[in-house]
Design a protein around this motif. Structure first.
Motif, mmCIF file in Angstrom:
data_model
loop_
_atom_site.group_PDB
_atom_site.id
_atom_site.type_symbol
_atom_site.label_atom_id
_atom_site.label_comp_id
_atom_site.label_asym_id
_atom_site.label_seq_id
_atom_site.Cartn_x
_atom_site.Cartn_y
_atom_site.Cartn_z
ATOM 1 N N LYS A 1 40.903 -16.511 27.165
ATOM 2 C CA LYS A 1 39.581 -16.010 26.799
ATOM 3 C C LYS A 1 38.618 -16.167 27.975
ATOM 4 C CE LYS A 1 38.514 -16.386 22.017
ATOM 5 N NZ LYS A 1 37.906 -17.113 20.909
ATOM 6 N N THR B 1 41.818 -11.874 19.622
ATOM 7 C CA THR B 1 41.891 -12.833 18.520
ATOM 8 C C THR B 1 43.062 -13.795 18.654
ATOM 9 O OG1 THR B 1 43.037 -11.151 17.270
ATOM 10 C CG2 THR B 1 40.701 -11.387 16.848
ATOM 11 N N THR B 2 44.042 -13.450 19.497
ATOM 12 C CA THR B 2 45.181 -14.365 19.631
ATOM 13 C C THR B 2 45.210 -15.024 21.014
ATOM 14 O OG1 THR B 2 46.567 -12.534 20.339
ATOM 15 C CG2 THR B 2 46.616 -13.076 18.001
ATOM 16 N N GLU C 1 34.861 -15.913 15.436
ATOM 17 C CA GLU C 1 36.222 -15.657 14.970
ATOM 18 C C GLU C 1 36.176 -14.513 13.964
ATOM 19 O OE1 GLU C 1 39.148 -17.814 15.247
ATOM 20 O OE2 GLU C 1 38.178 -18.927 16.865
ATOM 21 N N LEU C 2 37.146 -13.615 14.009
ATOM 22 C CA LEU C 2 37.177 -12.516 13.042
ATOM 23 C C LEU C 2 37.842 -12.981 11.758
ATOM 24 C CD1 LEU C 2 38.412 -9.569 15.278
ATOM 25 C CD2 LEU C 2 36.127 -10.558 15.080
ATOM 26 N N LYS D 1 34.049 -9.202 9.379
ATOM 27 C CA LYS D 1 33.418 -10.504 9.620
ATOM 28 C C LYS D 1 32.611 -10.887 8.390
ATOM 29 C CE LYS D 1 32.045 -14.152 11.566
ATOM 30 N NZ LYS D 1 33.009 -15.250 11.685
ATOM 31 N N GLY E 1 33.894 -12.624 21.891
ATOM 32 C CA GLY E 1 34.711 -13.778 21.535
ATOM 33 C C GLY E 1 33.908 -14.977 21.087
ATOM 34 N N CYS F 1 31.311 -10.715 18.117
ATOM 35 C CA CYS F 1 32.760 -10.624 17.908
ATOM 36 C C CYS F 1 33.436 -10.110 19.182
ATOM 37 C CB CYS F 1 33.080 -9.698 16.741
ATOM 38 S SG CYS F 1 32.594 -10.343 15.141
ATOM 39 N N GLU G 1 41.551 -6.672 14.900
ATOM 40 C CA GLU G 1 41.970 -6.976 16.266
ATOM 41 C C GLU G 1 41.016 -6.329 17.259
ATOM 42 O OE1 GLU G 1 45.923 -5.464 16.565
ATOM 43 O OE2 GLU G 1 46.742 -7.000 15.224
ATOM 44 N N LEU H 1 37.995 -4.343 12.053
ATOM 45 C CA LEU H 1 37.277 -5.608 12.198
ATOM 46 C C LEU H 1 36.519 -5.953 10.919
ATOM 47 C CD1 LEU H 1 35.239 -6.481 15.350
ATOM 48 C CD2 LEU H 1 34.455 -7.111 13.112
ATOM 49 N N ASN I 1 45.158 -8.860 22.874
ATOM 50 C CA ASN I 1 44.340 -9.056 21.681
ATOM 51 C C ASN I 1 43.472 -10.306 21.817
ATOM 52 O OD1 ASN I 1 43.263 -9.204 19.172
ATOM 53 N ND2 ASN I 1 45.232 -9.254 18.075
#
Ligand SMILES: Nc1ncnc2c1ncn2[C@@H]1O[C@H](COP(=O)(O)OP(=O)(O)O)[C@@H](O)[C@H]1O
Ligand SMILES: [Mg+2]
Lengths: 298, 288
Positions: free
Chosen positions: A100, A93-94, A73-74, A25, A70, A67, A78, A23, A91
């Motif tokens: 979400k 992030t996707t 955004e990273l 950020k 959610g 993070c 993942e 991760l 995941n």
């Protein structure tokens, strides 16, 4: 149970509920410069455990929590979740917005200030997630609300407004709201910050109690060692946005109780200083107390 | 090489250098500000699009709730906050208009036309516009402060964390409440403003109330009322969007909350008057 640090192996262990990999950020500060707040952070969270994320103030704990839920955004990396309703880890992030939100319904989050909705009573605060996300009858919701408030000893304050509550009561009410939907994962941001030692211990007891009664996975962000050593199964130590050590509470206790002179590695010395709050050590170098002061003040 | 910087810093820069650099700074400041305004216009348009999309979904999608109760609560709040001031302002506007226009009309022997002019000016223009300005000062500022405080106390984050969309939950009810309520307020403003004109005409200009009312009725046509109320609705939406945008984008603690309210009022007034000019031009071209 999984130990991390060997990256790129997205573990598909049924026992792992969250797995964080690489991760990163970055924030752009007011001067327009990019500041990396978290870098190559990787760790796993086992189902049912209480994981404490510990570190000095400004090391990126709240950012990491944001993070995980959610909110941010990273830049890289993942975060895989394996909640009970998922067949395979997913995941974050996707995920689409809907996915979400489905995941978030499995979360309970206790924010630093409680974050109660100030226009609603305590009872309405706890009822809100239920009435929004389920088609349960109002009478049933009332019963669930009473139950959840009873768990945190807040039933007598059901009809009060948040502004009438003390700091500790706000946190307890926030906790009742966080548990309203029977979450699988409970996140806590600095649960004992701003509370007196007695109230803070009471909140710790409550967290352990809930974690047992509800069989949830808890992720607790804190800079308070006493609290961390009381509640943690395992501890992730962050320092300047990087993972310094991941270990069980017992491993940390050994490090804490060691005499500084017997420690050989820089990391161990640093941990030892942090865990004991010494003002001499690798954390406080030539530039005096300022780093240390920053570290110990929330 | 290492000498050069210290040598430079000992000697104050020449006037020319200072002038050029301060012009540069000023220009940079301007550009930043301009960039800010452009991005906030973009942000407000985006927020409006999201608000309309959530509104659409809550009316037509079965799973998405239409928060009627919240809309009504917000309407009551906006109405209660603004109605007294709207009425006071409009009475005075009616008086002022009548008194300002009377000498000129007198000169042409047309004093009877006071009612016509007051009616048209208020219904087409001053009723909606001043109601919107009052609304921006009361409802706009308080919406901005409320939302900003909710952002600061992590309430908005908590909404998202409970899988509740802040736009659906907070912004949609405030937007529609503002749009509906301002239309009602503008109707009241129109009536009260014309009453102000009537009282002045009666007391100062010796025009009988019945004659004044007759003239008003003769002068007003439906497009006057419709264009006026349409503009009011647009202004109400504008104020709500600006207030919500500034509230959601608050930075910097308590001071930020204060800044959000002031910025909301200033931006709203500019936006109201600018939009008014555009609509008036369009209506003029169309002959409405
Ligand atoms: N939204 C943001 N924009 C810019 N910088 C931020 C932001 N949030 C946090 N930071 C910076 O990131 C660092 C870590 O912050 P945070 O995660 O709040 O630390 P902690 O919770 O461990 O005290 C700090 O130096 C802070 O200034
Ligand atoms: Mg923090």
């Amino acid at each position: 149970m999984t130990k991390t640090s060997s990256p790129s192996d997205a573990t598909h262990d049924r026992n792992t509920i969250i797995s964080v990999r690489h991760l990163r950020k970055t924030f752009t500060n007011s001067a327009g410069i990019d500041v990396t707040v978290l870098d190559s952070v990787s760790f796993d969270v086992a189902r049912g455990e209480t994981l404490v994320i510990m570190g000095g103030s400004g090391c990126g704990k709240s950012t990491l929590l944001n993070c995980l839920i959610g909110e941010y955004e990273l830049d890289l990396g993942e975060i895989h979740f394996q909640t009970k309703d998922l067949i395979a880890p997913k995941n974050l992030t996707t995920m689409s917005a809907d996915e979400k939100n489905t995941l978030r319904k499995r979360f309970g989050i206790l924010f630093q200030s409680g974050a109660l909705f100030n226009s609603l009573t305590v009872g309405e605060n706890v009822a809100l997630p239920l009435s929004e996300h389920s088609s349960v009858k109002p009478e049933v919701i009332d019963m669930i609300v009473a139950l959840k408030l009873q768990l945190v000893h807040m039933l007598p304050h059901r009809d009060k407004m948040p502004s009438q509550l003390s700091g500790g009561q706000k946190k307890r009410a926030g906790l009742a709201r966080a548990t309203a939907m029977d979450p699988e994962i409970l996140f806590y941001d600095e649960p004992s910050a701003g509370l007196d030692p007695v109230t803070s211990t009471a909140i710790d007891e409550l967290m352990m109690d809930l974690s047992k009664k509800l069989a949830v996975t808890s992720i607790v962000v804190t800079h308070e060692m006493d609290s961390a050593f009381r509640i943690a199964d395992r501890i992730v130590m962050l320092e300047k946005g990087r993972v310094l050590k991941i270990g069980t509470r017992q491993e940390y206790e050994v490090l804490r109780d060691a005499a500084p002179a017997t420690l050989t590695t820089y990391e161990d010395q640093l941990m030892n200083q942090f865990l004991n709050g010494y003002n001499i050590g690798p954390l406080t170098n030539a530039d005096g107390l300022s780093e240390f002061e920053k570290l110990i003040t929330g | 090489m290492s000498e050069t910087p210290s040598a430079n810093s000992n000697r104050p820069p020449s006037l020319a250098v200072r002038t050029v650099s301060s012009i540069g700074e000023l220009a940079e400041h301007r550009i930043n500000k301009a960039h800010d305004s452009v991005s906030s216009v973009g942000g407000i348009i985006l927020l409006l699009a999201q608000t309309l999309s959530w509104s659409w979904r809550s009316v037509f999608e079965s799973g998405v709730r239409l928060r009627k109760k919240a809309i009504i609560e917000q309407m009551v709040r906006i109405g209660v906050e603004s109605i007294a001031i709207v009425m006071i302002v409009q009475v005075f506007i009616g008086c002022i208009l009548a008194l300002q226009i009377a000498p000129t009309l007198e000169k042409y022997g047309q004093i009877g036309k006071v009612a016509d002019i007051v009616a048209i000016a208020i219904v087409r223009e001053l009723g909606p516009m001043l109601t919107a300005i009052v609304l921006s000062g009361f409802a706009g500022a308080s919406i901005a402060a409320e939302i900003a405080a909710m952002v600061e106390s992590e309430e908005v984050k908590a909404l998202r964390a409970h899988a509740l969309d802040p736009i659906h939950f907070l912004i949609v009810p405030r937007f529609w409440a503002s749009v509906f309520m301002i239309v009602g307020l503008a109707v009241i403003a129109n009536v009260v403003g014309m009453c102000g004109g009537l009282l002045t005409a009666w007391g100062v200009l010796d025009i009988a109330p019945s004659a004044y009312l007759d003239a008003t009725q003769q002068a007003l046509v439906l497009p006057d009322l419709i264009t006026g109320l349409f503009k009011a609705a647009v202004f109400g939406g504008l104020v709500a969007m600006i207030a919500c945008y500034e509230g959601l984008n608050v930075r910097g603690g308590a001071a930020g909350v204060g800044r959000a309210t002031t910025v909301t009022v200033v931006k709203s007034i500019v936006a109201i008057i600018g939009t008014d000019a555009v609509f008036t031009a369009i209506f003029f071209t169309l002959g409405w």
